[in-house]
Design an enzyme around this catalytic site. Structure first.
Site: not given
Length: 104
Positions: A18, A22, A41, A76-77
């Protein structure tokens, strides 16, 4: 400007993946986030619970909600689905948090 906070979950054995995904976030995804009014963000990981805490500031709620419909966001999802809890449409299981305090 609207401050948004939310909680998601990453699978316990996928923390490193993860974080890596990113660190290598797609520039076109970042550009689309900005186009939809997102700034400041951040996502934080609690390794003990595998919970992710997200915070984002958006210009406008309606504009922000349209981000989910973009092709790059859908891509992306799908890319993230194997490593975190998602709904059948690949969107992350996410719980919005209510702001109860803010200090500038």
């Amino acid at each position: 400007m609207v401050r948004k906070a939310f909680v998601m979950s990453v699978y316990p054995d996928r923390h490193e993946e993860y974080e890596l995904r990113h660190k290598e976030i797609w520039p076109e995804l970042v550009a689309e986030l900005r186009n939809h009014g997102a700034s400041n963000y951040s996502i934080f990981l609690d390794k003990e619970t595998s919970k992710l805490f997200g915070y984002v500031e958006v210009e406008d709620e309606e504009k922000w909600l349209k981000m989910a419909l973009t092709e790059i966001n859908q891509k992306w999802w799908a890319f993230m689905e194997p490593i975190m809890q998602t709904y059948p449409d690949n969107s992350p299981v996410s719980i919005d948090l209510k702001e109860v305090f803010h200090m500038d």
